[in-house]
Each structure stands twice: as structure tokens, then as C-alpha cells.
Design a protein around this motif. Structure first.
Motif, short mmCIF file in Angstrom:
data_model
loop_
_atom_site.label_atom_id
_atom_site.label_comp_id
_atom_site.label_asym_id
_atom_site.label_seq_id
_atom_site.Cartn_x
_atom_site.Cartn_y
_atom_site.Cartn_z
N UNK A 84 0.92 -1.12 0.03
CA UNK A 84 0.09 0.07 -0.06
C UNK A 84 0.82 1.26 0.06
N UNK A 85 2.16 1.18 0.11
CA UNK A 85 2.85 2.33 -0.12
C UNK A 85 2.64 2.85 -1.46
N UNK A 86 2.32 2.09 -2.45
CA UNK A 86 1.83 2.48 -3.67
C UNK A 86 0.89 3.39 -3.78
N UNK A 314 3.24 -1.05 4.04
CA UNK A 314 2.68 -2.13 2.96
C UNK A 314 2.57 -3.36 3.23
N UNK A 315 1.64 -4.09 2.94
CA UNK A 315 1.58 -5.54 3.35
C UNK A 315 0.68 -6.25 2.52
N UNK A 319 5.00 -10.20 1.84
CA UNK A 319 5.96 -8.82 1.86
C UNK A 319 5.44 -7.70 2.98
N UNK A 320 6.43 -7.07 3.51
CA UNK A 320 6.01 -6.08 4.47
C UNK A 320 6.97 -4.75 4.25
N UNK A 321 6.51 -3.56 4.18
CA UNK A 321 7.36 -2.29 3.66
C UNK A 321 6.85 -1.32 4.74
N UNK A 338 10.48 -9.56 2.86
CA UNK A 338 9.94 -10.74 2.05
C UNK A 338 9.54 -11.77 3.15
N UNK A 339 9.29 -11.36 4.48
CA UNK A 339 8.27 -12.40 5.29
C UNK A 339 7.61 -11.75 6.17
#
Length: 557
Positions: A84-86, A314-315, A319-321, A338-339
Motif C-alpha cells: 500500500x505504499x503504492x 505496505x503488506x 511482503x512487508x514495507x 519478504x516475510x
């Protein structure tokens, strides 16, 4: 001689200062590195981390494996899905089109997507940007329609289902409720206006001009792009996350820590001709009741440790960011993993604390004053308030009952808090950490729970009896059809009076009866509210599962 001594003293002082700076910086680097050492064990996914200060990268390192199966390590150039940072990039696309006078953020979205239904309320582009449109979220809608966990979800699926929607979660502008659907529609607006595919337009107008050379929008899961990490869930062992996320606009941008740092730097020192656009991303708009949310255009505008911070997480899959910037301090933090259990939010906070000294000038938080004047109400008056109260937004109930000469409030089986009257219809809840004010309105049959400056919780009177009535459940048996989702459910009851909901793709789901006409069940069911006519006959039900509320299913048999 004095000049020589003074000069020597100055040199010694400067060397000491520089050495101290170097030591401090090295300590900071070691502290950051220590947060991620658990990612570097054998056969373990990990991620990449970048921290920059005043435009200079001061920490950039990768950890763990990008792909466990082939023992491929993450690098500083590894691409991760940023989830969702997108959204802030999609929002930037809308801002740029407005600056080109090709749209207004206050346009009715049907001006640009004519096939959308008329909900009887104007939904603007601004509503989509702020998550205040009332549109139901795609995951909940697709789940109720029959999508199982892991089924491919695409923009075309969303467009097709949204066209058949007849109702909203709430009137536009009245609430904030995170909605991926809104950002998928924003991508459609960009495509309709530009007459280009969304991924092409974003690359030509945002990524390339800003120098984000490795960033792209994934519009097809079949596309092969080198250096992409694989994502994993951590359960008892690591399991590869099967990709189902075929939608874009709300997510599905892939990027690197370096590219995201380039993006974040524009919030403090924008590149030429980008200043106004980045400022617009920070716009917030109050709700109709004047409550101010902290969500701008695709990112959160918040405070951390008394400092302004712009951030979003983001999730998706494993992926977590997180991308975070303190614009005044010019401190940027990017963590991509990436976990699923990487716990990057806590790590981002610890990195922030390493570089931000605790402020001593912050005002002390005001302690809520408990009213020192209580009144006494009769037992009869208190018993009049007994019952179950239901929140249509939270889809949860509260039990209010009289016990041991005191009115009591319960939100679960293990919670019970006394309500002490401070006026005829207002009470203070005796709670160890907060002191909510609970007010009953006889005219509207509502209970309002207010905690300091937060939005009040509104609960409607649901039923007088505190115990569940199961008589009449036999009338639930039958088939239920959703014209909005074109799907069918059926309800059955076994010889032990257990109630079951069945769907062709989801199978049989046992329902738990919460109140007389309210049940709950496993995903995608969530909450089921039965609707009866005056004679007690069942007319249909409303199903809700988080960000999707009140989907109507009519009883047809």
C-alpha cells in the motif's frame, strides 16, 4: 608562542569533535544493524534497509534470502512489492493530472468513470484519495462473492462487481474507512484521461522523471522481472506466499530502498518543478462532522516523538514495507522485507529513536479530569437503560446491565466496568486506564461512548433481553441471494439447533449466535444480521466482514 599553543589547542579540539562524531555515527550504525541480525540466519528470508540524513545515505544494507528455494540472498538492489505504499504514487498521478487541468479532485468520479452506479450521493476524487468515499473494499466484496483465499483478484474483477453495487458503507465524507477499491478506481481515472495503460503512464510521468530507475507497476503476475524477491509466510516453518494480488492502483508497485529514498527526499528537498505536487500529497480534509483525520493523499501525516512524520506501510502476501520521512529533520527510513513476521514497524520506531533526541519542550499530556460530582439514580431508572447496544460501524455489541446496585458496561465476556452517573443520562466508566463518558439518548435510543478527543462510538439499542433467544431460528432455513454480487448462500439447522451457512465455493460455515438476530462466522462471513418483518418472518440478511458492510442477501426460498 601563544599563537602556536592556541592553534594546537584548536587542532586538538577539532580532532576530538570529529572523532566523537565518528564514534557516535558508528554506534548508530551498529545499533541499526543489531535490529536485523535475526534476518541473517541460515535459510531465512529478510529484507533491505536504508537510512538517509540530510540527503546522504548513512546506512544501506541487505539481510537474509530473497529466495529460499535457490538460496539467493537479498541485496541493496533487490526489488520488493511495497504493497500500500503504492497508494501515494497513484495519488501523485491524480495530482499531476490536476496540475495539467485535466481533472479536479472535487470532480464527481462518474465524470471520469461513467459506468459507475449512482449511489444517490456524490463521490468525489477527493473522497477516494482520503478513504472517505464509503465504497466497500474489494477483498470483502470478492470474498462474499465466492473468492477463496489465494484466488486471483484483478482490477477487472473490481470494475465488474462495483458496477452492480447499490449501497455504500456510509455516506461520502461521514467516516474514514480504508478502501483499496477507491485507489483501484483512481488508477482507472488516470487510464481514462491519459488513454495510456496505468503502468506506462506512471513510468513516463513519475518514475523516470524522478530518477526511480528500478520502480515499476506490476499489472500481470506472469511478467518476469529480474532481482525480485519471493515472499514467505512464517507459520511453523516458512511457506511461500502464493501470489493472488493481480490488482493495481491500491498496490502492486515494486521498488528498491534506494528508489524509495529518492521519493522520500522530495518531501524535504523537492526536485525542480515537483515542490507543489509533493505539498499537495499532504492535504487533509475534515469529515462532515469536522473531525480531522491524518490521512492525506495516499500517505499518513502524523507525529512521532513530537515531530512531523510522513509515512505509509505496505503488506501483501509475505511482503512487508514501510517508508517514513521526517521532513524537517530530513531523516528518511525505508525497510522492505519478504516475510510476514518481520516486525518492521517496531524496527522503524527504534531507528527513529536512534537519530531523534527526546524533546524536552513537549507539553505534558493533559490528564482527563474525572468529574468530582456524582449523582444518585434510582434502581428503576438504571434498569431502564439495560439492554444490548449495537454499533453498525464496528459491527459489535455492548451489554449494559444492573448488578449489585450499579449499572455496568461490558464489551466481552471478560470485561465489566461500572458506570457511575454524573447526570440523568450521562455516566463515567470506571476504567483503570481511560475514563470514557457514556451517554444515553432516549429520543434516538442510542448510547454514545466518548473518549477524550476521539470520535465517539455510537451504539443503537438492539434488544432488551440480555440472554439469547433461539426460538424462531427455524425460520432462518432457506436460500439467500445477493443481486449485487450474484451469489447464493443457504442456511440450515441440525438436530442440535446449530446454525450453518453454506456457499458453493466456501463450503459449510458454522455460525455463532451473538444476539437474537445477530450471528458471526469465519471469513468471509464476518457478521450476519437477520432482517425480519413485523410478523417475525425472515426477509433476508446483511453480511459484513470488516471494510465491507451490510451486503444484502434476500431470502428467496
Amino acid at each position: 608562542m601563544k599563537i602556536g599553543v592556541s592553534f594546537l589547542s584548536l587542532i586538538i579540539f577539532l580532532v576530538h569533535v570529529f572523532n566523537s562524531y565518528g564514534q557516535t555515527s558508528q554506534k548508530q550504525i551498529q545499533k541499526i544493524d543489531s535490529l536485523f541480525t535475526t534476518w541473517n540466519v541460515s535459510n531465512h528470508p529478510g529484507g533491505a534497509v536504508l537510512v538517509s540524513k540530510e540527503g546522504k545515505t548513512i546506512f544501506s544494507k541487505s539481510y537474509g534470502l530473497a529466495n529460499i528455494e535457490y538460496n539467493i540472498p537479498n541485496t541493496n538492489n533487490t526489488l520488493f512489492n511495497i504493497g500500500s505504499i503504492s497508494k501515494q504514487f497513484t495519488a501523485m498521478g491524480i495530482v499531476l493530472l490536476e496540475e495539467q487541468n485535466k481533472l479536479s479532485i472535487d470532480d464527481d468520479i462518474r465524470k471520469h468513470i461513467s459506468e459507475l452506479p449512482d449511489f444517490g450521493e456524490v463521490i468525489t476524487i477527493r473522497h477516494l484519495l482520503h478513504h472517505t468515499s464509503g465504497l466497500r473494499d474489494l477483498h470483502g466484496l470478492l470474498g462474499i462473492a465466492g473468492w477463496r483465499s489465494g484466488d486471483l483478484e484483478t482490477n477487472d474483477d473490481v470494475y465488474r462487481i462495483i458496477k452492480n453495487q447499490e449501497e455504500l458503507n456510509f455516506k461520502p465524507g461521514e467516516e474514514f474507512l480504508y478502501s483499496n477499491t477507491g485507489y483501484i478506481l483512481l488508477a482507472k481515472i488516470i487510464e481514462n484521461i491519459s488513454q495510456l495503460k496505468f503502468d506506462q503512464w506512471m513510468t513516463q510521468n513519475i518514475f523516470q522523471p524522478l530518477g526511480m530507475k528500478d520502480t515499476y507497476v506490476e499489472t500481470s503476475l506472469n511478467k518476469i522481472v529480474p532481482n525480485n524477491a519471493t515472499s514467505y509466510y512464517l507459520r511453523e516453518v516458512f511457506e511461500r506466499a502464493l501470489e493472488y494480488w493481480g490488482y493495481f492502483g491500491s498496490g502492486n508497485i515494486h521498488s528498491t530502498t534506494e528508489d524509495l529514498n529518492i521519493w522520500l527526499q522530495n518531501f524535504s528537498t523537492p526536485q525542480n518543478n515537483w515542490e507543489s505536487a509533493f505539498k499537495k500529497l499532504l492535504f487533509t480534509t475534515p469529515l462532515k462532522n469536522d473531525f480531522q483525520t491524518n490521512y492525506g493523499f495516499g500517505l499518513r501525516v502524523e507525529e512521532y516523538s513530537g515531530r512531523k512524520v510522513l509515512q505509509h506501510g505496505g503488506s501483501v502476501g509475505g511482503f512487508r514495507a514501510i517508508a517514513r520521512t521526517f521532513p524537517k529533520e530530513q531523516l528518511n527510513i525505508v525497510i522492505l522485507s519478504n516475510y510476514s513476521r518481520s516486525n518492521i514497524g517496531s524496527k522503524a520506531n527504534k531507528i527513529s529513536d536512534i537519530f531523534l533526541a527526546k524533546r524536552k519542550d513537549l507539553p505534558t499530556k493533559k490528564v482527563t479530569q474525572t468529574p468530582n460530582k456524582f449523582i444518585k439514580l434510582s434502581s428503576e431508572k438504571l434498569k431502564e437503560l439495560e439492554g444490548i447496544y449495537w454499533s453498525d460501524s464496528e459491527k459489535s455489541g455492548r451489554k449494559v446491565y444492573f448488578k449489585n446496585d450499579t449499572l455496568r458496561y461490558s464489551s466481552s465476556e471478560n470485561s465489566e466496568w461500572p458506570l457511575v452517573p454524573i447526570s440523568k443520562n450521562s455516566f463515567i466508566m470506571i476504567h483503570p486506564s481511560i475514563k470514557p463518558i457514556v451517554t444515553f439518548d432516549n429520543m434516538t435510543n442510542q448510547m454514545t461512548v466518548r473518549i477524550e478527543n476521539d470520535l465517539p462510538g455510537v451504539f443503537n439499542f438492539l434488544q432488551r433481553n440480555l440472554d439469547i433467544k433461539t426460538n424462531g431460528n427455524e425460520r432462518l432455513v432457506g436460500k439467500y441471494y445477493s443481486p449485487e454480487l450474484k451469489t447464493m448462500y443457504s442456511i440450515s439447522i441440525d438436530d442440535k439447533s446449530n446454525v450453518y451457512l453454506e456457499h458453493a465455493r466456501h463450503g459449510i460455515i458454522k455460525l455463532q449466535q451473538l444476539y437474537d438476530n445477530v450471528f458471526s462466522g469465519d471469513w468471509p462471513v464476518g457478521t450476519v444480521e437477520i432482517r425480519r418483518n413485523e410478523k417475525g418472518n425472515v426477509m433476508g440478511l446483511r453480511m459484513s466482514n470488516g471494510r465491507t458492510r451490510n451486503v444484502w442477501l434476500e431470502k428467496v426460498i
